[in-house]
Design a protein around this motif. Structure first.
Motif, PDB file in Angstrom:
ATOM      1  N   LEU A  20       8.053  10.728  22.754  1.00  0.00           N
ATOM      2  CA  LEU A  20       9.156  10.436  22.059  1.00  0.00           C
ATOM      3  C   LEU A  20      10.093  11.684  21.881  1.00  0.00           C
ATOM      4  N   LYS A  21       9.370  12.662  21.585  1.00  0.00           N
ATOM      5  CA  LYS A  21      10.120  13.906  21.164  1.00  0.00           C
ATOM      6  C   LYS A  21      10.957  14.433  22.426  1.00  0.00           C
ATOM      7  N   LYS A  22      10.262  14.382  23.574  1.00  0.00           N
ATOM      8  CA  LYS A  22      11.082  14.897  24.788  1.00  0.00           C
ATOM      9  C   LYS A  22      12.078  14.062  25.072  1.00  0.00           C
ATOM     10  N   ASN A  23      12.080  12.788  24.594  1.00  0.00           N
ATOM     11  CA  ASN A  23      13.452  11.915  24.899  1.00  0.00           C
ATOM     12  C   ASN A  23      14.119  11.596  23.495  1.00  0.00           C
ATOM     13  N   GLY A  24      14.052  12.521  22.510  1.00  0.00           N
ATOM     14  CA  GLY A  24      14.858  12.472  21.393  1.00  0.00           C
ATOM     15  C   GLY A  24      14.686  11.486  20.561  1.00  0.00           C
ATOM     16  N   LEU A  25      13.479  10.842  20.333  1.00  0.00           N
ATOM     17  CA  LEU A  25      13.347   9.780  19.814  1.00  0.00           C
ATOM     18  C   LEU A  25      12.097  10.019  18.350  1.00  0.00           C
ATOM     19  N   PRO A  26      12.438   9.650  17.215  1.00  0.00           N
ATOM     20  CA  PRO A  26      11.353   9.757  16.206  1.00  0.00           C
ATOM     21  C   PRO A  26       9.992   8.915  16.163  1.00  0.00           C
ATOM     22  N   PHE A  27       9.055   9.813  15.938  1.00  0.00           N
ATOM     23  CA  PHE A  27       7.593   9.101  15.900  1.00  0.00           C
ATOM     24  C   PHE A  27       7.696   7.922  14.760  1.00  0.00           C
ATOM     25  N   ASP A  28       8.354   8.253  13.804  1.00  0.00           N
ATOM     26  CA  ASP A  28       8.315   7.162  12.749  1.00  0.00           C
ATOM     27  C   ASP A  28       8.596   5.815  12.920  1.00  0.00           C
ATOM     28  N   MET A  29       9.363   5.919  14.149  1.00  0.00           N
ATOM     29  CA  MET A  29       9.824   4.133  14.479  1.00  0.00           C
ATOM     30  C   MET A  29       8.369   3.637  15.094  1.00  0.00           C
ATOM     31  N   LEU A  30       7.271   4.262  15.082  1.00  0.00           N
ATOM     32  CA  LEU A  30       6.002   3.534  15.863  1.00  0.00           C
ATOM     33  C   LEU A  30       5.317   3.250  14.336  1.00  0.00           C
ATOM     34  N   HIS A  31       5.761   3.600  13.215  1.00  0.00           N
ATOM     35  CA  HIS A  31       4.977   3.633  11.955  1.00  0.00           C
ATOM     36  C   HIS A  31       4.679   1.929  11.654  1.00  0.00           C
ATOM     37  N   PRO A  32       5.492   0.952  12.034  1.00  0.00           N
ATOM     38  CA  PRO A  32       5.374  -0.317  11.602  1.00  0.00           C
ATOM     39  C   PRO A  32       4.444  -0.937  12.429  1.00  0.00           C
ATOM     40  N   ILE A  33       4.600  -0.655  13.785  1.00  0.00           N
ATOM     41  CA  ILE A  33       3.601  -1.432  14.754  1.00  0.00           C
ATOM     42  C   ILE A  33       2.018  -0.809  14.495  1.00  0.00           C
ATOM     43  N   ILE A  34       1.922   0.600  14.210  1.00  0.00           N
ATOM     44  CA  ILE A  34       0.536   1.207  14.161  1.00  0.00           C
ATOM     45  C   ILE A  34      -0.133   0.484  12.912  1.00  0.00           C
ATOM     46  N   THR A  35       0.788   0.378  11.879  1.00  0.00           N
ATOM     47  CA  THR A  35       0.233  -0.229  10.567  1.00  0.00           C
ATOM     48  C   THR A  35      -0.091  -1.569  10.857  1.00  0.00           C
ATOM     49  N   GLU A  36       0.443  -2.437  11.570  1.00  0.00           N
ATOM     50  CA  GLU A  36       0.350  -3.894  11.765  1.00  0.00           C
ATOM     51  C   GLU A  36      -0.967  -3.971  12.565  1.00  0.00           C
ATOM     52  N   THR A  37      -1.064  -2.970  13.653  1.00  0.00           N
ATOM     53  CA  THR A  37      -2.229  -3.402  14.430  1.00  0.00           C
ATOM     54  C   THR A  37      -3.639  -2.978  13.535  1.00  0.00           C
ATOM     55  N   ALA A  38      -3.461  -1.831  12.705  1.00  0.00           N
ATOM     56  CA  ALA A  38      -4.433  -1.362  12.006  1.00  0.00           C
ATOM     57  C   ALA A  38      -5.005  -2.651  10.861  1.00  0.00           C
ATOM     58  N   ASN A  39      -4.153  -3.248  10.359  1.00  0.00           N
ATOM     59  CA  ASN A  39      -4.336  -4.277   9.151  1.00  0.00           C
ATOM     60  C   ASN A  39      -4.891  -5.452  10.074  1.00  0.00           C
ATOM     61  N   LYS A  40      -4.486  -5.833  11.457  1.00  0.00           N
ATOM     62  CA  LYS A  40      -5.133  -7.057  12.258  1.00  0.00           C
ATOM     63  C   LYS A  40      -6.444  -6.791  12.238  1.00  0.00           C
ATOM     64  N   ILE A  41      -6.821  -5.472  12.531  1.00  0.00           N
ATOM     65  CA  ILE A  41      -8.538  -5.454  12.952  1.00  0.00           C
ATOM     66  C   ILE A  41      -9.398  -5.698  11.782  1.00  0.00           C
ATOM     67  N   ARG A  42      -8.624  -5.596  10.475  1.00  0.00           N
ATOM     68  CA  ARG A  42      -9.575  -5.995   9.181  1.00  0.00           C
ATOM     69  C   ARG A  42     -10.057  -7.450   9.383  1.00  0.00           C
ATOM     70  N   ASN A  43      -9.239  -8.164  10.021  1.00  0.00           N
ATOM     71  CA  ASN A  43      -9.478  -9.793   9.698  1.00  0.00           C
ATOM     72  C   ASN A  43      -9.933 -10.438  11.265  1.00  0.00           C
ATOM     73  N   SER A  44     -10.045  -9.580  12.412  1.00  0.00           N
ATOM     74  CA  SER A  44     -10.535 -10.060  13.407  1.00  0.00           C
ATOM     75  C   SER A  44     -10.840  -8.993  14.296  1.00  0.00           C
ATOM     76  N   LEU A  45     -11.656  -9.228  15.500  1.00  0.00           N
ATOM     77  CA  LEU A  45     -12.296  -8.532  16.373  1.00  0.00           C
ATOM     78  C   LEU A  45     -11.249  -7.704  17.295  1.00  0.00           C
ATOM     79  N   PRO A  46     -11.120  -6.532  17.561  1.00  0.00           N
ATOM     80  CA  PRO A  46     -10.471  -5.916  18.288  1.00  0.00           C
ATOM     81  C   PRO A  46     -10.247  -6.687  19.846  1.00  0.00           C
ATOM     82  N   SER A  47     -11.255  -7.357  20.290  1.00  0.00           N
ATOM     83  CA  SER A  47     -11.379  -7.807  21.643  1.00  0.00           C
ATOM     84  C   SER A  47     -10.492  -9.028  21.703  1.00  0.00           C
TER      85      SER A  47
END
Length: 261
Positions: free
Chosen positions: A186-213
């Protein structure tokens, strides 16, 4: 056996978190040891305990001696504790309990399954604590202490603990490496990493209630070869990451074919 008087050997991330957690439940920290006078003084001051930079100056009698040092130093520290009166336990995820055999009379393992940092103290109530001991007496003592600290206490053998540690490397350390790679792209292409925060958080939250597979998504699981090819091309400036992308994509596709996803 009731554990109250405790010696902590180490002053790093694990030692610091354990020291504060023990103080918070009213345990008596007899002494803090560290090779670094500055670190020993700081931690000891924060938990109202004396400190030393010499192992042979540690109290000869305590209920528990916590060894919270680098894995490659555990053997040397253990040898210096020969003859102490009390349970000796290390906090490593990958070192077998057998390191204490023929050296220490009463011993065990007290492994917090968590990435700990001295910069951010954690509430031990939610941290899984993996317990192992040489005898039922030592195990019960360590278990009682663990239950006073955490709601998640598990009897775990040395072999099982090594598997847990390996799984933690994949789920934590390697995952963070992928975050680093994402940040770099992202940095190489001028984009901020914090744009990924919502999808990272949502993915982490989902595995609390379901198997990753059950949750795998993306072009690989869909076998979208057009998108996969385009994304691979975008990594031309990162040949190492291209190899990773290709390997991980192949694994996801194969797992789907094996009906594991």
């Amino acid at each position: 056996m009731f554990i109250n008087d405790i010696v902590i050997i180490g002053s790093g991330n694990v030692a610091t978190n354990i020291a504060f957690a023990l103080r918070n439940i009213g345990k008596n920290i007899l002494c803090i040891y560290s090779r670094s006078p500055e670190k020993a003084r700081k931690l000891a001051g924060n938990v109202s305990a004396p400190y030393t930079t010499q192992l042979d100056m540690l109290p000869a009698k305590a209920d528990l001696y916590f060894i919270a040092v680098n894995d490659n130093a555990i053997v040397d520290v253990t040898a210096r504790l020969k003859g102490v009166s009390g349970i000796v336990a290390h906090t490593s995820g990958s070192v077998s309990m057998s390191v204490f055999e023929n050296v220490i009379a009463d011993y065990g393992v007290f492994y917090p399954l968590m990435h700990l940092s001295s910069e951010k103290l954690m509430d031990f109530k939610s941290i899984p604590l993996c317990i192992e001991a040489d005898s039922r007496k030592s195990f019960c003592a360590l278990q009682e202490l663990a239950c006073a600290l955490s709601d998640k206490v598990f009897p775990v053998t040395s072999a099982e603990r090594k598997i847990l540690h390996l799984a933690a490397v994949f789920s934590c350390n390697f995952t963070n490496l992928n975050y680093i790679i994402s940040e770099e792209i992202l940095k190489k292409n001028g984009l901020p990493f914090d744009m990924l925060h919502p999808i990272i958080t949502e993915t982490a939250n989902k595995i609390r209630n379901s198997l990753p597979s059950k949750l795998q998504t993306g072009p690989a699981v869909r076998e979208d070869l057009e998108v996969i090819g385009a994304q691979y091309k975008l990594l031309d400036d990162f040949p190492q990451y291209q190899k990773m992308y290709k390997l991980l994509t192949e694994i996801i596709i194969q797992k789907k074919k094996d009906n594991e996803l």
